[in-house]
Design a protein around this motif. Structure first.
Motif, PDB file in Angstrom:
ATOM      1  N   ILE A   4       0.960  -1.052  -0.154  1.00 42.22           N
ATOM      2  CA  ILE A   4       0.082   0.034   0.069  1.00 42.22           C
ATOM      3  C   ILE A   4       0.812   1.205  -0.067  1.00 42.22           C
ATOM      4  O   ILE A   4       1.938   1.462   0.812  1.00 42.22           O
ATOM      5  N   GLY A   5       0.703   2.270  -0.909  1.00 43.98           N
ATOM      6  CA  GLY A   5       1.468   3.220  -0.892  1.00 43.98           C
ATOM      7  C   GLY A   5       0.792   4.299  -0.165  1.00 43.98           C
ATOM      8  O   GLY A   5      -0.412   4.496   0.288  1.00 43.98           O
ATOM      9  N   LEU A   6       1.883   5.166   0.674  1.00 46.25           N
ATOM     10  CA  LEU A   6       1.182   6.107   1.653  1.00 46.25           C
ATOM     11  C   LEU A   6       2.098   7.380   1.465  1.00 46.25           C
ATOM     12  O   LEU A   6       3.127   7.333   1.058  1.00 46.25           O
ATOM     13  N   THR A   7       1.242   8.373   1.127  1.00 47.49           N
ATOM     14  CA  THR A   7       1.715   9.660   0.619  1.00 47.49           C
ATOM     15  C   THR A   7       1.065  10.702   1.096  1.00 47.49           C
ATOM     16  O   THR A   7       0.005  10.824   1.664  1.00 47.49           O
ATOM     17  N   GLY A   8       1.697  12.071   1.047  1.00 50.73           N
ATOM     18  CA  GLY A   8       0.743  13.093   1.509  1.00 50.73           C
ATOM     19  C   GLY A   8       2.017  14.217   1.230  1.00 50.73           C
ATOM     20  O   GLY A   8       3.308  14.104   1.265  1.00 50.73           O
ATOM     21  N   GLY A   9       1.751  15.585   1.196  1.00 51.74           N
ATOM     22  CA  GLY A   9       2.314  16.498   0.959  1.00 51.74           C
ATOM     23  C   GLY A   9       3.527  16.863   2.504  1.00 51.74           C
ATOM     24  O   GLY A   9       3.021  16.423   3.522  1.00 51.74           O
ATOM     25  N   ILE A  10       4.589  17.559   2.240  1.00 54.82           N
ATOM     26  CA  ILE A  10       5.310  17.941   3.350  1.00 54.82           C
ATOM     27  C   ILE A  10       4.491  18.802   4.543  1.00 54.82           C
ATOM     28  O   ILE A  10       3.730  19.503   4.025  1.00 54.82           O
ATOM     29  N   GLY A  11       4.594  18.153   5.809  1.00 50.88           N
ATOM     30  CA  GLY A  11       3.768  18.765   6.871  1.00 50.88           C
ATOM     31  C   GLY A  11       2.397  18.243   6.975  1.00 50.88           C
ATOM     32  O   GLY A  11       1.630  18.702   7.934  1.00 50.88           O
ATOM     33  N   ILE A 110       3.501  -0.976   4.205  1.00 53.12           N
ATOM     34  CA  ILE A 110       3.201   0.453   3.585  1.00 53.12           C
ATOM     35  C   ILE A 110       4.374   0.813   3.396  1.00 53.12           C
ATOM     36  O   ILE A 110       5.627   1.006   3.937  1.00 53.12           O
ATOM     37  N   LEU A 111       4.298   1.415   1.936  1.00 56.03           N
ATOM     38  CA  LEU A 111       5.473   2.107   1.444  1.00 56.03           C
ATOM     39  C   LEU A 111       5.185   3.560   1.541  1.00 56.03           C
ATOM     40  O   LEU A 111       4.300   4.110   0.837  1.00 56.03           O
ATOM     41  N   ASP A 112       5.988   4.356   2.411  1.00 55.58           N
ATOM     42  CA  ASP A 112       5.832   5.666   2.772  1.00 55.58           C
ATOM     43  C   ASP A 112       6.705   6.531   1.918  1.00 55.58           C
ATOM     44  O   ASP A 112       7.916   6.426   2.019  1.00 55.58           O
ATOM     45  N   ILE A 113       6.306   6.930   0.691  1.00 59.15           N
ATOM     46  CA  ILE A 113       6.816   7.857  -0.305  1.00 59.15           C
ATOM     47  C   ILE A 113       6.382   9.267  -0.479  1.00 59.15           C
ATOM     48  O   ILE A 113       5.350   9.244  -0.972  1.00 59.15           O
ATOM     49  N   PRO A 114       6.999  10.059   0.007  1.00 54.08           N
ATOM     50  CA  PRO A 114       6.367  11.588   0.125  1.00 54.08           C
ATOM     51  C   PRO A 114       5.987  11.995  -1.478  1.00 54.08           C
ATOM     52  O   PRO A 114       4.758  12.598  -1.472  1.00 54.08           O
ATOM     53  N   LEU A 115       6.674  11.466  -2.376  1.00 55.08           N
ATOM     54  CA  LEU A 115       6.377  12.189  -3.885  1.00 55.08           C
ATOM     55  C   LEU A 115       5.897  10.789  -4.732  1.00 55.08           C
ATOM     56  O   LEU A 115       6.136  10.805  -5.706  1.00 55.08           O
ATOM     57  N   LEU A 116       4.990  10.062  -4.183  1.00 58.66           N
ATOM     58  CA  LEU A 116       4.606   8.953  -4.820  1.00 58.66           C
ATOM     59  C   LEU A 116       4.031   9.150  -5.921  1.00 58.66           C
ATOM     60  O   LEU A 116       4.031   8.720  -7.105  1.00 58.66           O
ATOM     61  N   VAL A 117       2.999  10.213  -5.962  1.00 58.71           N
ATOM     62  CA  VAL A 117       2.332  10.752  -7.157  1.00 58.71           C
ATOM     63  C   VAL A 117       3.135  11.138  -8.446  1.00 58.71           C
ATOM     64  O   VAL A 117       3.103  10.807  -9.463  1.00 58.71           O
ATOM     65  N   GLU A 118       4.040  11.912  -7.949  1.00 58.30           N
ATOM     66  CA  GLU A 118       5.067  12.216  -9.094  1.00 58.30           C
ATOM     67  C   GLU A 118       5.867  11.317  -9.586  1.00 58.30           C
ATOM     68  O   GLU A 118       6.424  11.264 -10.939  1.00 58.30           O
ATOM     69  N   GLN A 158       7.142  22.705  -4.616  1.00 56.66           N
ATOM     70  CA  GLN A 158       7.850  21.849  -5.510  1.00 56.66           C
ATOM     71  C   GLN A 158       7.169  20.330  -5.881  1.00 56.66           C
ATOM     72  O   GLN A 158       7.670  19.623  -6.638  1.00 56.66           O
ATOM     73  N   GLN A 159       6.318  19.988  -4.812  1.00 54.33           N
ATOM     74  CA  GLN A 159       5.423  18.802  -4.877  1.00 54.33           C
ATOM     75  C   GLN A 159       4.367  18.758  -5.608  1.00 54.33           C
ATOM     76  O   GLN A 159       3.847  19.903  -6.060  1.00 54.33           O
ATOM     77  N   ALA A 160       3.698  17.563  -5.894  1.00 49.82           N
ATOM     78  CA  ALA A 160       2.593  17.720  -6.483  1.00 49.82           C
ATOM     79  C   ALA A 160       1.261  18.322  -5.833  1.00 49.82           C
ATOM     80  O   ALA A 160       1.558  18.569  -4.552  1.00 49.82           O
ATOM     81  N   SER A 161       0.286  18.901  -6.472  1.00 53.95           N
ATOM     82  CA  SER A 161      -0.523  19.974  -5.808  1.00 53.95           C
ATOM     83  C   SER A 161      -1.675  18.871  -4.815  1.00 53.95           C
ATOM     84  O   SER A 161      -1.465  17.630  -4.962  1.00 53.95           O
ATOM     85  N   ARG A 162      -2.314  19.498  -4.007  1.00 52.91           N
ATOM     86  CA  ARG A 162      -3.282  18.703  -3.224  1.00 52.91           C
ATOM     87  C   ARG A 162      -4.114  18.013  -4.153  1.00 52.91           C
ATOM     88  O   ARG A 162      -4.509  16.947  -3.747  1.00 52.91           O
ATOM     89  N   GLN A 163      -4.638  18.805  -5.153  1.00 51.61           N
ATOM     90  CA  GLN A 163      -5.535  18.186  -5.996  1.00 51.61           C
ATOM     91  C   GLN A 163      -4.997  16.996  -6.789  1.00 51.61           C
ATOM     92  O   GLN A 163      -5.882  15.957  -7.036  1.00 51.61           O
ATOM     93  N   GLU A 164      -3.803  17.049  -7.317  1.00 51.82           N
ATOM     94  CA  GLU A 164      -3.308  15.847  -7.787  1.00 51.82           C
ATOM     95  C   GLU A 164      -2.992  14.740  -6.991  1.00 51.82           C
ATOM     96  O   GLU A 164      -3.465  13.620  -7.455  1.00 51.82           O
ATOM     97  N   ARG A 165      -2.736  14.854  -5.766  1.00 48.64           N
ATOM     98  CA  ARG A 165      -2.521  13.718  -4.928  1.00 48.64           C
ATOM     99  C   ARG A 165      -3.988  13.178  -4.717  1.00 48.64           C
ATOM    100  O   ARG A 165      -4.158  11.913  -4.701  1.00 48.64           O
ATOM    101  N   LEU A 166      -5.039  13.976  -4.292  1.00 47.73           N
ATOM    102  CA  LEU A 166      -6.416  13.524  -3.857  1.00 47.73           C
ATOM    103  C   LEU A 166      -7.005  12.718  -5.342  1.00 47.73           C
ATOM    104  O   LEU A 166      -7.734  11.593  -5.034  1.00 47.73           O
ATOM    105  N   ALA A 167      -6.690  13.324  -6.352  1.00 50.20           N
ATOM    106  CA  ALA A 167      -7.127  12.305  -7.672  1.00 50.20           C
ATOM    107  C   ALA A 167      -6.567  11.131  -7.684  1.00 50.20           C
ATOM    108  O   ALA A 167      -7.208  10.042  -8.391  1.00 50.20           O
ATOM    109  N   GLN A 168      -5.577  10.674  -6.964  1.00 50.04           N
ATOM    110  CA  GLN A 168      -4.893   9.437  -7.037  1.00 50.04           C
ATOM    111  C   GLN A 168      -5.226   8.451  -5.863  1.00 50.04           C
ATOM    112  O   GLN A 168      -4.921   7.254  -5.918  1.00 50.04           O
TER     113      GLN A 168
END
Length: 214
Positions: A4-11, A110-118, A158-168
């Motif tokens: 399972i991929g786990l991601t989210g923006g910094i902070g 759990i694969l904790d990858i901050p920039l998983l969407v990118e 520098q990261q994917a937008s909130r909307q881009e992450r939510l879409a995935q």
């Protein structure tokens, strides 16, 4: 194994969510931890970073001063690309080896990858996104990680937008409230994981993107 991929923006509080999932029986591979391991003194990655940016990015004990390195590369597309080219292949290789250790098991990893969407997520069983308003993330970075507001916003940009992450996302965990509310969200995500069909034990492990926050 079920990955399972786990991601989210910094902070966003993603590391807290990862820890809560581990408490509930999951195994964890953390891309940021792997980054620190491949950047230790004596590694090829450490040597390449020092060769490009000099000893100014080192602490007194010769480990990388991550803040000094970030100051050198963030906001400069050429320098950031150079850092990514040094770090990400080594991280991808190490994460692949760590994932291989679970091959043939029934583990939930759990694969904790901050920039998983990118970076891509081929072959994962699902994606959990830890979501928070970017301005809340800025406040947390200033309060708990000594960022300036400007630096925090630059890193978020520098990261994917909130909307881009939510879409995935297959599951979204809202971390804008209290710890108790976060725990409820994690429990719901764990119930979703438990209901997923488990892949065959002999399923091939595919390489995935490895982007971290460097």
């Amino acid at each position: 194994m079920l990955e399972i991929g786990l991601t989210g923006g910094i902070g966003s509080g993603k590391s807290t969510v990862a820890a809560l999932l581990v408490e509930r029986g999951a195994s964890l591979i953390d891309a940021d931890v792997v980054v620190r391991e491949v950047q230790e003194p004596g590694t090829v990655v450490h040597a390449a970073i020092v060769q490009r940016w000099g000893t100014e990015v080192l602490a007194a004990d010769q480990t990388l001063n991550r803040r000094a390195l970030a100051d050198r590369v963030f906001g400069d597309d050429v320098e950031l690309a150079a850092l990514n080219a040094i770090v990400h292949p080594a991280v991808a290789d190490e994460m692949f080896q760590q994932r291989q250790a679970f091959a043939g098991t029934d583990a939930t990893v759990i694969l904790d990858i901050p920039l998983l969407v990118e970076s891509g997520h081929v072959g994962l069983g699902g994606i959990i996104v830890v979501d928070v308003d970017p301005e809340v993330a800025v406040q947390r970075l200033v309060k708990f990680r000594s960022f300036t507001a400007g630096d925090a916003r630059a890193r978020i940009a520098q990261q994917a937008s909130r909307q881009e992450r939510l879409a995935q996302a297959d599951v979204v965990i809202d971390n804008s409230g209290t710890l108790g509310e976060l725990v409820i969200g994690v429990d719901s995500a764990k119930a979703w994981i438990d209901a997923l069909e488990r892949p065959p034990l002999d399923q091939e492990i595919k390489r995935i993107g490895s982007h971290s926050e460097n």
